[in-house]
Design a protein around this motif. Structure first.
Motif, PDB file in Angstrom:
ATOM      1  N   HIS A 128      -9.248  -2.877  -2.424  1.00  0.00           N
ATOM      2  CA  HIS A 128      -8.780  -2.810  -1.031  1.00  0.00           C
ATOM      3  C   HIS A 128      -8.763  -4.215  -0.416  1.00  0.00           C
ATOM      4  O   HIS A 128      -9.319  -4.462   0.657  1.00  0.00           O
ATOM      5  N   ARG A 129      -8.070  -5.128  -1.120  1.00  0.00           N
ATOM      6  CA  ARG A 129      -8.078  -6.527  -0.708  1.00  0.00           C
ATOM      7  C   ARG A 129      -6.693  -7.126  -0.939  1.00  0.00           C
ATOM      8  O   ARG A 129      -6.060  -6.877  -1.972  1.00  0.00           O
ATOM      9  N   ALA A 130      -6.229  -7.911   0.018  1.00  0.00           N
ATOM     10  CA  ALA A 130      -4.966  -8.645  -0.117  1.00  0.00           C
ATOM     11  C   ALA A 130      -5.254 -10.123   0.068  1.00  0.00           C
ATOM     12  O   ALA A 130      -6.079 -10.506   0.910  1.00  0.00           O
ATOM     13  N   SER A 131      -4.583 -10.945  -0.721  1.00  0.00           N
ATOM     14  CA  SER A 131      -4.813 -12.388  -0.627  1.00  0.00           C
ATOM     15  C   SER A 131      -3.537 -13.135  -0.975  1.00  0.00           C
ATOM     16  O   SER A 131      -2.611 -12.586  -1.574  1.00  0.00           O
ATOM     17  N   VAL A 132      -3.511 -14.390  -0.586  1.00  0.00           N
ATOM     18  CA  VAL A 132      -2.398 -15.284  -0.919  1.00  0.00           C
ATOM     19  C   VAL A 132      -2.956 -16.426  -1.752  1.00  0.00           C
ATOM     20  O   VAL A 132      -3.989 -17.020  -1.402  1.00  0.00           O
ATOM     21  N   MET A 133      -2.300 -16.714  -2.868  1.00  0.00           N
ATOM     22  CA  MET A 133      -2.778 -17.738  -3.786  1.00  0.00           C
ATOM     23  C   MET A 133      -2.246 -19.106  -3.389  1.00  0.00           C
ATOM     24  O   MET A 133      -1.052 -19.275  -3.117  1.00  0.00           O
ATOM     25  N   HIS A 134      -3.149 -20.090  -3.357  1.00  0.00           N
ATOM     26  CA  HIS A 134      -2.781 -21.480  -3.062  1.00  0.00           C
ATOM     27  C   HIS A 134      -3.416 -22.360  -4.133  1.00  0.00           C
ATOM     28  O   HIS A 134      -4.633 -22.584  -4.099  1.00  0.00           O
ATOM     29  N   GLY A 135      -2.608 -22.825  -5.090  1.00  0.00           N
ATOM     30  CA  GLY A 135      -3.134 -23.710  -6.129  1.00  0.00           C
ATOM     31  C   GLY A 135      -4.303 -23.124  -6.889  1.00  0.00           C
ATOM     32  O   GLY A 135      -5.271 -23.818  -7.195  1.00  0.00           O
ATOM     33  N   GLY A 136      -4.230 -21.831  -7.182  1.00  0.00           N
ATOM     34  CA  GLY A 136      -5.300 -21.185  -7.935  1.00  0.00           C
ATOM     35  C   GLY A 136      -6.415 -20.639  -7.074  1.00  0.00           C
ATOM     36  O   GLY A 136      -7.307 -19.950  -7.577  1.00  0.00           O
ATOM     37  N   GLN A 137      -6.395 -20.934  -5.783  1.00  0.00           N
ATOM     38  CA  GLN A 137      -7.409 -20.426  -4.862  1.00  0.00           C
ATOM     39  C   GLN A 137      -6.823 -19.282  -4.034  1.00  0.00           C
ATOM     40  O   GLN A 137      -5.690 -19.366  -3.561  1.00  0.00           O
ATOM     41  N   ALA A 138      -7.612 -18.233  -3.846  1.00  0.00           N
ATOM     42  CA  ALA A 138      -7.148 -17.059  -3.109  1.00  0.00           C
ATOM     43  C   ALA A 138      -7.653 -17.099  -1.672  1.00  0.00           C
ATOM     44  O   ALA A 138      -8.842 -17.283  -1.438  1.00  0.00           O
ATOM     45  N   GLU A 139      -6.719 -16.927  -0.732  1.00  0.00           N
ATOM     46  CA  GLU A 139      -7.086 -16.813   0.684  1.00  0.00           C
ATOM     47  C   GLU A 139      -6.966 -15.350   1.080  1.00  0.00           C
ATOM     48  O   GLU A 139      -5.870 -14.784   1.105  1.00  0.00           O
ATOM     49  N   ILE A 176      -6.820 -11.968   3.248  1.00  0.00           N
ATOM     50  CA  ILE A 176      -6.165 -11.606   4.509  1.00  0.00           C
ATOM     51  C   ILE A 176      -6.901 -10.404   5.092  1.00  0.00           C
ATOM     52  O   ILE A 176      -7.053  -9.378   4.424  1.00  0.00           O
ATOM     53  N   GLY A 177      -7.376 -10.535   6.319  1.00  0.00           N
ATOM     54  CA  GLY A 177      -8.081  -9.439   6.964  1.00  0.00           C
ATOM     55  C   GLY A 177      -7.113  -8.419   7.542  1.00  0.00           C
ATOM     56  O   GLY A 177      -6.489  -8.659   8.579  1.00  0.00           O
ATOM     57  N   LEU A 178      -6.974  -7.288   6.857  1.00  0.00           N
ATOM     58  CA  LEU A 178      -6.030  -6.259   7.284  1.00  0.00           C
ATOM     59  C   LEU A 178      -6.774  -5.002   7.724  1.00  0.00           C
ATOM     60  O   LEU A 178      -7.820  -4.661   7.163  1.00  0.00           O
ATOM     61  N   THR A 179      -6.214  -4.310   8.682  1.00  0.00           N
ATOM     62  CA  THR A 179      -6.730  -2.997   9.052  1.00  0.00           C
ATOM     63  C   THR A 179      -6.346  -1.998   7.958  1.00  0.00           C
ATOM     64  O   THR A 179      -5.514  -2.285   7.094  1.00  0.00           O
ATOM     65  N   LEU A 180      -6.934  -0.797   8.008  1.00  0.00           N
ATOM     66  CA  LEU A 180      -6.615   0.226   7.019  1.00  0.00           C
ATOM     67  C   LEU A 180      -5.129   0.568   7.046  1.00  0.00           C
ATOM     68  O   LEU A 180      -4.476   0.664   5.999  1.00  0.00           O
ATOM     69  N   THR A 181      -4.561   0.729   8.235  1.00  0.00           N
ATOM     70  CA  THR A 181      -3.141   1.065   8.335  1.00  0.00           C
ATOM     71  C   THR A 181      -2.272  -0.072   7.813  1.00  0.00           C
ATOM     72  O   THR A 181      -1.282   0.159   7.098  1.00  0.00           O
ATOM     73  N   GLU A 182      -2.616  -1.309   8.143  1.00  0.00           N
ATOM     74  CA  GLU A 182      -1.834  -2.457   7.652  1.00  0.00           C
ATOM     75  C   GLU A 182      -1.886  -2.529   6.132  1.00  0.00           C
ATOM     76  O   GLU A 182      -0.871  -2.805   5.476  1.00  0.00           O
ATOM     77  N   PHE A 183      -3.053  -2.257   5.563  1.00  0.00           N
ATOM     78  CA  PHE A 183      -3.179  -2.302   4.105  1.00  0.00           C
ATOM     79  C   PHE A 183      -2.344  -1.193   3.461  1.00  0.00           C
ATOM     80  O   PHE A 183      -1.677  -1.412   2.454  1.00  0.00           O
ATOM     81  N   ARG A 184      -2.390   0.001   4.060  1.00  0.00           N
ATOM     82  CA  ARG A 184      -1.587   1.111   3.538  1.00  0.00           C
ATOM     83  C   ARG A 184      -0.104   0.764   3.566  1.00  0.00           C
ATOM     84  O   ARG A 184       0.628   1.030   2.604  1.00  0.00           O
ATOM     85  N   LEU A 185       0.352   0.201   4.654  1.00  0.00           N
ATOM     86  CA  LEU A 185       1.761  -0.179   4.772  1.00  0.00           C
ATOM     87  C   LEU A 185       2.124  -1.225   3.723  1.00  0.00           C
ATOM     88  O   LEU A 185       3.170  -1.135   3.067  1.00  0.00           O
ATOM     89  N   LEU A 186       1.254  -2.211   3.554  1.00  0.00           N
ATOM     90  CA  LEU A 186       1.519  -3.282   2.590  1.00  0.00           C
ATOM     91  C   LEU A 186       1.596  -2.727   1.169  1.00  0.00           C
ATOM     92  O   LEU A 186       2.531  -3.039   0.425  1.00  0.00           O
ATOM     93  N   VAL A 187       0.638  -1.887   0.783  1.00  0.00           N
ATOM     94  CA  VAL A 187       0.632  -1.331  -0.571  1.00  0.00           C
ATOM     95  C   VAL A 187       1.854  -0.450  -0.799  1.00  0.00           C
ATOM     96  O   VAL A 187       2.512  -0.528  -1.846  1.00  0.00           O
ATOM     97  N   HIS A 188       2.182   0.376   0.185  1.00  0.00           N
ATOM     98  CA  HIS A 188       3.321   1.289   0.026  1.00  0.00           C
ATOM     99  C   HIS A 188       4.613   0.507  -0.202  1.00  0.00           C
ATOM    100  O   HIS A 188       5.409   0.857  -1.090  1.00  0.00           O
TER     101      HIS A 188
END
Length: 228
Positions: free
Chosen positions: A140-151, A153-165
């Protein structure tokens, strides 16, 4: 990426029903309305499984199945109105992995797809990557990779559901109704409710470096990205 299912079916309404049920379960799909297109998609896209109708234009299902078997061992489930034992035996003899007879329950078709994929060793990925964006479904985690490092992203449950879908089929355009049904159970189906969640999701992705995601499609809805 999640398993890609090629739906080879000349009846568009049946194909759309199968597609909707498969995508609801997280599968990616591609539709071919005739046997020749099915073979072209099979060669170019290398699907994880083929749902194959027997009565297809250009090249019938038997011909498509035989050609697929000459190429490789892609799992194939025959979907047809033919329910004679000889037809079932022919499908299995040529190399089909399973057989579904019309009319069918779409839930059963999805269950057969999952069973055949398990037997073939193909499973859905728990991590989806689209460009720099990485989504860990189990964690239950989303991140953006920058040069091998993961940043992260703090998402709400609904935002995460939308992103995964959307990430499960990133180039598909989802209507607001699609997103409400899949990700906002019990919520009022208001355009502004979806728009508010999508605006916040886009802002968080932008801030993390995944710019331009999701994209608004005027008069239709949203898609996550133009290219997967």
């Amino acid at each position: 990426m999640n398993a890609l299912i090629l739906i080879a079916e000349d009846e568009s309404e049946i194909a759309e029903i199968i597609r909707a049920y498969l995508e609801r379960e997280g599968f990616r799909t591609i539709h071919a309305a005739n046997g020749q297109t099915a073979l072209e998609f099979h060669r170019a896209l290398r699907p994880d499984l083929v749902l194959l109708d027997v009565s297809m234009p250009c090249v019938d299902g038997w011909g498509v199945l035989a050609e697929i078997r000459r190429r490789d061992q892609t799992p194939v489930i025959m979907v047809t109105a033919l329910d004679q034992d000889l037809d079932k035996l022919q499908a299995l003899r040529i190399g089909a992995d399973d057989y579904v007879v019309k009319p069918f329950n779409p839930v059963e078709v999805v269950a057969r797809v999952k069973a055949v994929l398990r037997r073939s060793g193909t499973t859905d990925a728990a991590i989806i990557r689209i460009g720099q964006l990485e989504i860990d479904i189990d964690g239950h985690r989303a991140s953006v990779m920058h040069g091998g490092q993961a940043e992260n992203i703090g998402l709400t449950l609904t935002e995460f559901r939308l992103l995964v879908h959307m990430a499960r089929n990133p180039t598909r355009v989802f209507t607001r109704g699609d997103l409400v049904d899949a990700c906002l159970p019990g919520a009022e189906a208001l355009d502004r409710t979806v728009d508010s969640h999508m605006s916040k999701l886009r802002r968080k992705l932008d801030q993390a470096g995944a710019t331009g995601m999701p994209e608004g499609v005027r008069g239709v809805g949203y898609r996550l990205a133009s290219h997967s």
